[in-house]
Design an enzyme around this catalytic site. Structure first.
Site, mmCIF file in Angstrom:
data_model
loop_
_atom_site.group_PDB
_atom_site.id
_atom_site.type_symbol
_atom_site.label_atom_id
_atom_site.label_comp_id
_atom_site.label_asym_id
_atom_site.label_seq_id
_atom_site.Cartn_x
_atom_site.Cartn_y
_atom_site.Cartn_z
ATOM 1 N N SER A 135 0.862 -1.182 0.000
ATOM 2 C CA SER A 135 0.000 0.000 0.000
ATOM 3 C C SER A 135 0.899 1.232 0.000
ATOM 4 O O SER A 135 1.705 1.408 0.915
ATOM 5 C CB SER A 135 -0.893 -0.019 1.243
ATOM 6 O OG SER A 135 -1.639 1.180 1.334
ATOM 7 N N LYS A 161 -1.172 -1.042 -4.377
ATOM 8 C CA LYS A 161 -2.343 -0.226 -4.007
ATOM 9 C C LYS A 161 -1.852 1.198 -3.823
ATOM 10 O O LYS A 161 -0.825 1.429 -3.178
ATOM 11 C CB LYS A 161 -2.948 -0.794 -2.733
ATOM 12 C CG LYS A 161 -3.834 0.154 -1.930
ATOM 13 C CD LYS A 161 -4.575 -0.624 -0.854
ATOM 14 C CE LYS A 161 -4.714 0.180 0.427
ATOM 15 N NZ LYS A 161 -5.387 -0.581 1.489
ATOM 16 N N LYS A 163 -2.919 5.150 -2.698
ATOM 17 C CA LYS A 163 -3.885 6.010 -2.016
ATOM 18 C C LYS A 163 -4.258 7.163 -2.926
ATOM 19 O O LYS A 163 -3.392 7.745 -3.601
ATOM 20 C CB LYS A 163 -3.271 6.570 -0.729
ATOM 21 C CG LYS A 163 -2.963 5.497 0.305
ATOM 22 C CD LYS A 163 -4.231 4.969 0.931
ATOM 23 C CE LYS A 163 -3.910 4.028 2.077
ATOM 24 N NZ LYS A 163 -5.137 3.526 2.708
ATOM 25 N N ASP A 188 -7.128 3.232 -3.179
ATOM 26 C CA ASP A 188 -7.828 3.327 -1.901
ATOM 27 C C ASP A 188 -8.115 4.793 -1.596
ATOM 28 O O ASP A 188 -7.190 5.604 -1.456
ATOM 29 C CB ASP A 188 -6.973 2.701 -0.785
ATOM 30 C CG ASP A 188 -7.712 2.642 0.563
ATOM 31 O OD1 ASP A 188 -8.877 3.088 0.639
ATOM 32 O OD2 ASP A 188 -7.108 2.140 1.528
ATOM 33 N N GLU A 213 -11.092 0.919 -3.330
ATOM 34 C CA GLU A 213 -11.392 0.664 -1.924
ATOM 35 C C GLU A 213 -12.034 1.897 -1.295
ATOM 36 O O GLU A 213 -11.513 3.006 -1.426
ATOM 37 C CB GLU A 213 -10.070 0.301 -1.216
ATOM 38 C CG GLU A 213 -10.213 -0.131 0.231
ATOM 39 C CD GLU A 213 -8.857 -0.539 0.825
ATOM 40 O OE1 GLU A 213 -7.902 -0.818 0.064
ATOM 41 O OE2 GLU A 213 -8.739 -0.568 2.059
ATOM 42 N N ASP A 238 -13.779 -1.107 3.240
ATOM 43 C CA ASP A 238 -12.849 -1.143 4.363
ATOM 44 C C ASP A 238 -13.548 -0.505 5.560
ATOM 45 O O ASP A 238 -14.210 -1.190 6.357
ATOM 46 C CB ASP A 238 -11.549 -0.411 3.964
ATOM 47 C CG ASP A 238 -10.533 -0.255 5.107
ATOM 48 O OD1 ASP A 238 -10.837 -0.633 6.249
ATOM 49 O OD2 ASP A 238 -9.426 0.270 4.862
ATOM 50 N N LYS A 262 -9.811 -6.378 8.176
ATOM 51 C CA LYS A 262 -8.812 -5.901 9.136
ATOM 52 C C LYS A 262 -9.212 -6.449 10.496
ATOM 53 O O LYS A 262 -10.335 -6.200 10.961
ATOM 54 C CB LYS A 262 -8.792 -4.366 9.203
ATOM 55 C CG LYS A 262 -8.029 -3.719 8.064
ATOM 56 C CD LYS A 262 -7.913 -2.218 8.230
ATOM 57 C CE LYS A 262 -7.313 -1.611 6.971
ATOM 58 N NZ LYS A 262 -7.450 -0.137 6.932
ATOM 59 N N GLY A 290 -4.168 -3.674 6.325
ATOM 60 C CA GLY A 290 -3.157 -3.397 7.331
ATOM 61 C C GLY A 290 -3.379 -2.047 7.988
ATOM 62 O O GLY A 290 -4.105 -1.192 7.462
HETATM 63 O O1 OSB Z 1 -7.074 2.285 4.507
HETATM 64 O O2 OSB Z 1 -6.066 0.451 4.384
HETATM 65 C C1 OSB Z 1 -6.133 1.603 4.831
HETATM 66 C C2 OSB Z 1 -2.978 2.462 6.799
HETATM 67 C C3 OSB Z 1 -3.514 3.157 7.869
HETATM 68 C C4 OSB Z 1 -4.867 3.370 7.900
HETATM 69 C C5 OSB Z 1 -5.693 2.881 6.881
HETATM 70 C C6 OSB Z 1 -5.159 2.159 5.835
HETATM 71 C C7 OSB Z 1 -3.774 1.981 5.783
HETATM 72 C C8 OSB Z 1 -3.103 1.304 4.674
HETATM 73 C C9 OSB Z 1 -1.721 0.750 4.941
HETATM 74 O O3 OSB Z 1 -3.526 1.230 3.548
HETATM 75 C C10 OSB Z 1 -1.706 -0.723 4.990
HETATM 76 C C11 OSB Z 1 -0.392 -1.217 5.558
HETATM 77 O O4 OSB Z 1 0.618 -1.167 4.838
HETATM 78 O O5 OSB Z 1 -0.378 -1.635 6.721
HETATM 79 MG MG MG Z 2 -8.294 1.151 3.220
#
Ligand code: OSB
Ligand code: MG
Length: 369
Positions: A135, A161, A163, A188, A213, A238, A262, A290
């Site tokens: 991510s 992925k 953001k 995401d 996402e 999510d 999660k 995560g």
């Molecule tokens: O939306 O999945 C998410 C990290 C912190 C809060 C929300 C998210 C995330 C990540 C990182 O996408 C996932 C990771 O590498 O742990």
């Molecule tokens: Mg997410």
């Protein structure tokens, strides 16, 4: 399980690379660890909260408060036969899923160690190697994003992925497609859009993303169901899924083509497994999300991903993607072909560096049975 004591540690760990999402930027991870001691064996869990209530309402302080005043005393009040039984005992406390999950996680690790089996086997998982993705946060420039993608593809990650938020969506994603071609790629949004952005979201359809996402509100499933048939790209939920029941309802109304599981958001491994079962029965693929976990939470993520319905690479990257030094030994490593080999030792399977945890902790509380 006959618990002798439960300890709670408050930790702050510097990320190697700041992580930016549509809701904010994190440079330090602040979270809690739970240590459950039964004398012969010790279990560890991670409370995957953050300092600020930006991803969800829970924070380090709310989790600490609810753990100390309710969850830990109730857990210690009588013996528990199985970690699956904990949720019922904590049921009167509404919400606070991450606080509950960290505590339950410590009991799951302890339970597996008492049985002398790896955590993934205690959960009924079968896979011995899991596929993982990465991510990538919102980067200041397209060039910096391309450099990150290049690096992680080189490391072998099985899907990328990225953001996004309004103004940082189509253009950077298009640049990644143009440079790297047909790679497995998704976006995401962390709830940064609303139904009035439908034109923009439809523009993303041409990028051939595996999924998008959580494009809409963190507490919505109705609008996601309205949006889904108007997009070619599948929607993955999510933020708005807090229980197996939430998952069932989202699937029933067509709000989710994919689910991000999660452990913290769902309130624990038991609820995560139930959510997985519901999705699997409905033919909805799941993957493990995560929360920038330390090694403890990361190993719990590895364990749940061994269940059969986790058919898509998750966000469980290597320890070294986040930390100069992780609190487990050995650290979680990713193979050059983008997998993690599931540990076969009892419980989470790697040692927790207790000396390091005690040294790093800026808060520490002990509760005796
Ligand atoms: O939306 O999945 C998410 C990290 C912190 C809060 C929300 C998210 C995330 C990540 C990182 O996408 C996932 C990771 O590498 O742990
Ligand atoms: Mg997410």
């Amino acid at each position: 399980m006959q618990l002798r004591q439960i300890e709670l540690f408050a930790l702050r760990m510097r990320l190697r690379h700041p992580f930016e999402t549509s809701f904010g930027r994190e440079e330090d991870r602040e979270f809690l660890l739970v240590r459950a001691d039964a004398g012969d064996h010790v279990g560890w869990g991670e409370v995957t909260v953050s300092r600020d209530p930006f991803y969800c309402y829970e924070t380090v302080e709310t989790a600490e408060s609810v753990l100390r005043n309710y969850l830990i005393p109730w857990t210690l009040s009588a013996p528990l036969a199985h970690p699956d039984d904990l949720a019922a005992r904590l049921h009167q406390v509404r919400g606070h899923q991450m606080a509950k999950a960290g505590l339950e996680g410590a009991l799951w690790d302890l339970y597996a160690k008492e049985q002398g089996i790896p955590l993934y086997q205690a959960l009924g998982g079968e896979r011995r190697e899991i596929e993982v993705g990465i991510s990538i946060g919102i980067e200041p420039t397209v060039d910096l994003l391309l450099a990150q993608v290049e690096r992680f593809l080189g490391d072998g990650y099985r899907r990328i992925k990225i953001k996004i938020k309004p103004g940082k969506d189509y253009v950077p994603l298009r640049a990644v497609r143009d440079r790297f071609g047909d790679i497995p790629m998704m976006a995401d949004a962390n709830s940064a859009y609303s139904l009035s952005d439908i034109g923009l979201l439809q523009q993303l359809d041409e990028l051939g993303l595996m999924m998008i996402e959580q494009p809409l509100s963190y507490e919505d499933i109705i609008d996601h169901a309205t949006l889904a048939p108007q997009l070619k790209t599948p929607i993955c939920l999510d933020e708005c899924i807090h229980s197996p029941e939430d998952a069932r309802k989202a699937i029933e109304i067509g709000a989710a083509g994919v689910l991000n599981i999660k452990i913290g958001r769902l309130g624990g491994l038991s609820a995560s497994r139930k959510t997985h079962d519901i999705a699997q029965a409905a033919g909805i693929p799941v993957w493990c999300g995560g929360m920038l976990e330390s090694g403890v939470g990361r190993l719990h993520n590895v364990a749940i991903t061994t269940l059969g319905g986790f058919t898509l690479p998750g966000d469980t990257a290597a320890s070294s993607r986040y930390w100069e030094e992780d609190i487990i030994d050995p650290e979680v490593e990713v193979t050059p072909h983008g997998t993690i080999v599931v540990p076969q030792g009892p419980g989470i399977g790697h040692a927790v560096r207790e000396d390091m945890v005690r040294r790093l902790a800026h808060g520490h509380w002990t509760y005796r049975a």
